[in-house]
Design an enzyme around this catalytic site. Structure first.
Site, short mmCIF file in Angstrom:
data_model
loop_
_atom_site.label_atom_id
_atom_site.label_comp_id
_atom_site.label_asym_id
_atom_site.label_seq_id
_atom_site.Cartn_x
_atom_site.Cartn_y
_atom_site.Cartn_z
N LYS A 50 43.89 31.16 28.32
CA LYS A 50 44.47 31.97 27.25
C LYS A 50 45.45 31.07 26.49
O LYS A 50 46.19 30.29 27.11
CB LYS A 50 45.20 33.17 27.87
CG LYS A 50 45.79 34.15 26.86
CD LYS A 50 46.37 35.37 27.59
CE LYS A 50 46.93 36.42 26.65
NZ LYS A 50 47.46 37.59 27.36
N SER B 230 45.79 41.96 25.75
CA SER B 230 45.85 40.87 24.80
C SER B 230 44.99 39.67 25.19
O SER B 230 44.77 38.79 24.36
CB SER B 230 47.30 40.41 24.64
OG SER B 230 47.79 39.93 25.88
N SER C 16 47.20 43.45 30.16
CA SER C 16 46.36 42.55 29.37
C SER C 16 45.33 41.72 30.13
O SER C 16 44.55 41.01 29.51
CB SER C 16 47.23 41.62 28.54
OG SER C 16 47.74 42.33 27.45
#
Ligand code: GLN
Length: 483
Positions: free
Chosen positions: A76, A151, A175
């Site tokens: 990420k 997210s 997330s």
């Protein structure tokens, strides 16, 4: 080759069926071909990947082994990667090249993992749809008109579309688990303090935790093994031994006590998801589990408390992005105040600005007691609810999300509608508990996840239960059409 899981890749590499270099090249080509449909990557790191793959092949040739040695992954884009853009999904950090590796990045690299790239995400990890990224929204491979969740939506979409076997994510209010649920993956948020936050760009420091996203619990065990452990550079890291997660996957579920909170089934939950949750309970009963109803009476206060605490911490953490110390700087500032205002006004997107304003307000003199302090008290009540529940049960089970993936743009005009999607996930962050989401069926062709919660540092129990469930169901093996 793209259908292989991390566990299968480890066996294939050990048996010399293919090399890490071959696998890496094949997956990079697949990403280049298919990712334009999804937008799951912000940066591809081809050179680094090939260099790491060759090094892993050389280590294997020298007799080394290891489940992650030569395994392709992605991070990420809020994990700092030395010399590589780390954007956090924001214009603010569009040209930021991190000067060091996050602990998670360094640990996985040392274990021999190969970094294919940095994945798309909601700006500063704020969101549940991956629509707030400066680099554009991510699409759900199960239906390109729908969101993948957020997210960590880029990591989830990429793994779900078989662009790579596993990726890192972070979970502040859901997330990892929420995008896992919406894309048919297994995702685990560890206990707060289990995985180092050093070099992970902060959103809300008392809630943020990194963890794995993969297709199976077996693969989450492999990736978590490479991420977990004490880090003296993170003052909230906890010095607790890390068990062998893979070795614990086959424990029997005979007598496992599962609690299903009655509050989970109130209004707001899609009844078709409720049915799938109960079907997963029946499956676990067949494996020897016993089920009882429990209560988490303060759950209704979780969303308001979270949406005070998380923005409050964010407003403090994000004050460093001022155009001077870090981040984007506006053109031709008239004076210092203009520099601050325009750098932040132009560098941050609307959702981040909204959170900073809410957080600064909640922390301001005169409102602190009414909002922030009250939210912290609710946080304690929520933790107490869990402690009482775990006196009676070993695992808490329920839906991961109240609805399946929604259409892109559907909740854009009403931020609170999106906040409500976090109702089942944020309590674990407020209490610091570990949670896992696993595939449990489909509604209108879209995946549904079931969430398991366990006491502190019982990640192994979550992985064990999910693995046993996956040995007896095939939801997690379903592949989205076109991928
Ligand atoms: N949806 C939640 C939020 O927007 C959680 C995000 C996260 O876990 N990073 O704050």
């Amino acid at each position: 080759m793209h259908q292989l899981t991390l566990a299968e890749i480890a066996r294939g590499l050990a048996d010399k069926k293919f090399s890490s270099e071959e696998l890496t090249k094949a997956l990079l080509a697949r990403i280049t071909q298919l990712d334009p449909q999804l937008n799951s990557f912000i940066s591809l790191t081809e050179d680094l990947a090939l260099q790491q793959a060759k090094a892993a092949d050389a280590r294997r040739a020298n007799g080394e082994s290891g489940a992650l040695l030569g395994a392709p992954i992605a991070h990420k884009d809020l994990f700092c990667t030395r010399g590589i853009r780390t954007s956090c999904g924001s214009k603010m950090l569009d040209n930021f090249k991190a000067p060091y590796d996050a602990t998670v990045v360094a640990k996985l690299a040392a274990a021999g993992a190969v970094t294919l790239g940095k994945t798309n995400m909601d700006e500063f990890a704020m969101g549940s749809a991956n629509e707030s990224s400066y680099y554009g929204p991510v699409k759900n491979p199960w239906n390109l008109e729908h969101v993948p969740g957020g997210s960590s939506g880029g990591s989830a979409a990429a793994v779900a579309a078989r662009l790579l076997p596993a990726a890192t994510g972070t979970d502040t209010g859901g997330s990892i688990r929420q995008p896992a649920a919406l894309t048919n993956l297994t995702g685990l948020k560890p206990t707060y303090g289990r995985v180092s936050r050093w070099g992970m760009i902060a959103y809300a420091s008392s809630l943020d935790q990194g963890g794995p996203l993969a297709r199976t619990a077996e693969d989450c065990a492999i990736l978590l093994q490479g991420m977990a452990g004490f880090d003296p550079q993170d003052s909230t890291s906890i010095d607790e031994p890390v068990p062998d997660y893979s070795a614990g996957l086959n424990g029997s579920l005979q007598g496992l006590r599962i609690g299903v909170p009655k509050e989970y089934f109130s209004a707001g939950l899609d009844p078709r998801i409720a049915d799938l949750v109960m079907a997963s309970v029946e499956e676990l009963k067949k494996l020897g589990a016993v089920v009882r109803e429990i209560s988490l009476p303060n759950m209704q206060h979780a969303i308001p408390a979270y949406y005070v605490i998380a923005p409050a911490e964010a407003s403090s953490n994000l004050s460093r992005f001022d155009g001077v110390r870090f981040g984007y700087r506006c053109e031709d500032p008239k004076n210092l105040e203009d520099l601050y205002k325009r750098s932040r006004g132009e560098g941050f997107g609307p959702e981040v600005q909204r959170r900073i304003m809410v957080g600064a307000y909640a922390l301001s003199a005169g409102y602190y007691d009414a909002y922030y302090l009250k939210a912290q008290k609710i946080r304690r009540l929520i933790k107490n609810d869990f402690m009482a529940a775990f006196n009676e049960v070993d695992i808490i089970l329920g839906p991961t999300t109240p609805n399946p993936a929604w259409k892109l743009g559907a909740k854009n005009s009403d931020p609170v509608a999106a906040y409500l999607e976090d109702v089942y996930t944020i309590t674990a962050n407020l209490a610091g508990l570990p949670g896992l989401s696993m595939p449990a069926g489909f509604v209108d062709g879209l995946p549904v996840g079931v969430q398991l919660l366990a006491p502190y540092f019982q990640e192994g129990r979550l992985l064990n239960v999910a693995h046993q469930y996956q040995q007896n169901t095939d939801w997690h093996t379903r592949t989205p059409t076109g991928f």
